[in-house]
Design an enzyme around this catalytic site. Structure first.
Site, PDB file in Angstrom:
ATOM      1  N   GLU A 195       0.855   3.890   1.586  1.00 34.50           N
ATOM      2  CA  GLU A 195       1.283   4.396   2.904  1.00 34.50           C
ATOM      3  C   GLU A 195       2.427   3.556   3.462  1.00 34.50           C
ATOM      4  O   GLU A 195       3.277   4.062   4.191  1.00 34.50           O
ATOM      5  CB  GLU A 195       0.072   4.428   3.859  1.00 34.50           C
ATOM      6  CG  GLU A 195      -0.846   5.598   3.518  1.00 34.50           C
ATOM      7  CD  GLU A 195      -2.328   5.376   3.796  1.00 34.50           C
ATOM      8  OE1 GLU A 195      -2.676   4.485   4.582  1.00 34.50           O
ATOM      9  OE2 GLU A 195      -3.141   6.114   3.191  1.00 34.50           O
ATOM     10  N   GLY A 201      -6.912   9.176  -0.513  1.00 29.21           N
ATOM     11  CA  GLY A 201      -7.251  10.028   0.624  1.00 29.21           C
ATOM     12  C   GLY A 201      -7.259  11.506   0.291  1.00 29.21           C
ATOM     13  O   GLY A 201      -7.296  12.342   1.198  1.00 29.21           O
ATOM     14  N   SER A 216      -9.848   7.396  -3.555  1.00 27.65           N
ATOM     15  CA  SER A 216     -11.041   8.245  -3.431  1.00 27.65           C
ATOM     16  C   SER A 216     -12.253   7.682  -4.176  1.00 27.65           C
ATOM     17  O   SER A 216     -13.061   8.441  -4.712  1.00 27.65           O
ATOM     18  CB  SER A 216     -10.732   9.684  -3.868  1.00 27.65           C
ATOM     19  OG  SER A 216      -9.705  10.231  -3.059  1.00 27.65           O
ATOM     20  N   GLU A 222      -3.547   1.880  -7.440  1.00 30.07           N
ATOM     21  CA  GLU A 222      -3.901   3.001  -6.581  1.00 30.07           C
ATOM     22  C   GLU A 222      -2.938   4.158  -6.844  1.00 30.07           C
ATOM     23  O   GLU A 222      -1.849   4.214  -6.244  1.00 30.07           O
ATOM     24  CB  GLU A 222      -3.792   2.598  -5.115  1.00 30.07           C
ATOM     25  CG  GLU A 222      -4.720   1.483  -4.705  1.00 30.07           C
ATOM     26  CD  GLU A 222      -5.043   1.572  -3.219  1.00 30.07           C
ATOM     27  OE1 GLU A 222      -6.180   1.865  -2.887  1.00 30.07           O
ATOM     28  OE2 GLU A 222      -4.125   1.385  -2.405  1.00 30.07           O
ATOM     29  N   HIS A 225       0.856  -1.195   0.000  1.00 30.53           N
ATOM     30  CA  HIS A 225       0.000   0.000   0.000  1.00 30.53           C
ATOM     31  C   HIS A 225       0.890   1.243   0.000  1.00 30.53           C
ATOM     32  O   HIS A 225       1.967   1.245   0.599  1.00 30.53           O
ATOM     33  CB  HIS A 225      -0.906  -0.007   1.236  1.00 30.53           C
ATOM     34  CG  HIS A 225      -1.940   1.066   1.187  1.00 30.53           C
ATOM     35  ND1 HIS A 225      -1.664   2.361   1.540  1.00 30.53           N
ATOM     36  CD2 HIS A 225      -3.239   1.044   0.795  1.00 30.53           C
ATOM     37  CE1 HIS A 225      -2.763   3.090   1.370  1.00 30.53           C
ATOM     38  NE2 HIS A 225      -3.731   2.317   0.920  1.00 30.53           N
TER      39      HIS A 225
HETATM   40  C1  PEP Z   1      -6.716   3.319   0.271  1.00 28.70           C
HETATM   41  O1  PEP Z   1      -6.220   3.656   1.329  1.00 28.70           O
HETATM   42  O2  PEP Z   1      -6.392   2.223  -0.222  1.00 28.70           O
HETATM   43  C2  PEP Z   1      -7.666   4.209  -0.370  1.00 28.70           C
HETATM   44  C3  PEP Z   1      -8.027   3.942  -1.582  1.00 28.70           C
HETATM   45  O3  PEP Z   1      -8.107   5.285   0.367  1.00 28.70           O
HETATM   46  P1  PEP Z   1      -9.234   6.350  -0.083  1.00 28.70           P
HETATM   47  O4  PEP Z   1     -10.385   5.577  -0.676  1.00 28.70           O
HETATM   48  O5  PEP Z   1      -9.615   7.051   1.172  1.00 28.70           O
HETATM   49  O6  PEP Z   1      -8.605   7.244  -1.104  1.00 28.70           O
END
Ligand code: PEP
Length: 253
Positions: free
Chosen positions: A98, A171, A211, A165, A96
Site C-alpha cells: 500500500e 486484502g 489473505s 506479500e 508495504h
Molecule cells: C497486509 O496488509 O500486509 C496483509 C497481508 O493484509 P491481508 O492479510 O488482509 O491480506
C-alpha cells in the site's frame, strides 16, 4: 533455528481505545502462544503509544507501519525512527504494497527508510511482492530481486526480516497457494545466500502475507521456507488472531 513470527498489520483500523481493548483481550493468549512463537502488532502510528502501555510486561512486540528516511528533519507527516525506537517500538514494516502502490514509494525511498531504521535500532521487515500482471508476465522473480536490493549488506541482512506479500493476495481473500509461497520464499533464501552467505540465507526469517487466516495458516506454515505470517484483516479480532497463530505453530516444520 528460525522462531516463527506472527505480525498483525492493522493498517488504519482501530482507534486508541479499540487498541487497548484488543490488548486486554489478547493478553492471556499472548502468554500461552509466546512460548511457541514471536508475536508483534503494528497499529496505526497514533495508537503506538497506547499499545506500548497496554502490553507492557507482555510478550508481544510493537511494530510501526513505516518510518522516516532519516533520524529527524523537515519531513512533514513522517515518524522519526529514533523516536519510534525510544518509545518502545521494535520492528517496522517497510515497503508495504500500500505504501508502494497507493503512496508511490519507490525502491530508492524504501531503501533509505530501511537504512535509517537500522541505524536507529529498529528491525525492518522489508515487504516485497509482485503485482498480478507481473506474475502473469513471468516477472515474479525479477521483481523480487529488484525489491530485495534495499538490503545492501550482509550486516543489514542480519538485522532485518523479509515479508513476501504478492500484491494480488493482499486484502483480496485470494491467498497464494502454499506451493506458490514456498517457491518464492525458497528463491529469496537462495538469493540471500548467494548475495551474502549461506548462513544469511539460512538464518533470515521470511514471512508470508496476503489473505492469511486461521483456515490456511497451518498449510502455509508447513512450508519449509515460510517462517511466519504477516496478517492484515484476520488479525483485527483477538480470538481470531490467536487461533491463526495456534494453527500456524502447530504445523511448523
Ligand atoms: C497486509 O496488509 O500486509 C496483509 C497481508 O493484509 P491481508 O492479510 O488482509 O491480506
Amino acid at each position: 533455528m528460525r522462531t516463527p513470527l506472527f505480525v498483525a498489520n492493522w493498517k488504519m483500523h482501530k482507534s486508541c481505545e479499540e487498541t487497548t481493548a484488543f490488548a486486554l483481550n489478547f493478553e492471556r493468549d499472548a502468554l500461552e502462544l509466546s512460548a511457541l512463537a514471536d508475536i508483534a502488532i503494528a497499529p496505526q502510528t497514533l495508537a503506538l503509544s497506547s499499545l506500548v502501555q497496554a502490553l507492557r510486561g507482555f510478550p508481544v512486540s510493537i511494530a510501526a507501519q513505516n518510518c522516516g528516511q532519516t533520524e529527524f528533519g523537515a519531513f512533514t507527516g513522517e515518524s522519526s525512527p529514533v523516536s519510534l525506537c525510544s518509545m518502545g517500538v521494535k520492528w517496522v514494516l517497510l515497503g508495504h504494497s500500500e505504501r508502494r502502490w497507493v503512496y508511490g514509494e519507490t525502491d530508492a525511498l524504501i531503501a533509505s527508510r530501511f537504512k535509517a531504521a537500522i541505524a536507529a535500532g529498529l528491525t525492518p521487515i522489508l515487504c516485497i511482492g509482485e503485482k498480478l500482471e507481473e506474475r502473469q508476465a513471468g516477472k515474479t522473480f525479477e521483481v523480487i530481486e529488484q525489491q530485495l536490493r534495499a538490503i545492501e549488506s550482509a550486516e543489514a541482512c542480519a538485522r532485518s526480516l523479509i515479508a513476501y506479500e504478492p500484491v494480488w493476495a493482499i486484502g483480496t481473500g485470494e491467498t497464494a497457494s502454499p506451493a506458490q509461497a514456498q517457491e518464492v520464499h525458497a528463491f529469496i533464501r537462495r538469493l540471500l545466500s548467494s548475495r551474502f552467505s549461506p548462513h544469511h540465507g539460512a538464518a533470515t526469517r521470511i514471512l508470508y502475507g496476503g489473505s492469511a487466516k486461521a483456515a490456511n495458516a497451518s498449510e502455509l506454515m508447513a512450508q519449509p521456507d515460510v517462517d511466519g505470517l504477516l496478517v492484515g484483516g484476520a488479525s483485527l479480532d483477538p480470538n481470531g488472531f490467536a487461533e491463526l497463530i495456534r494453527n500456524g505453530v502447530r504445523s511448523t516444520p
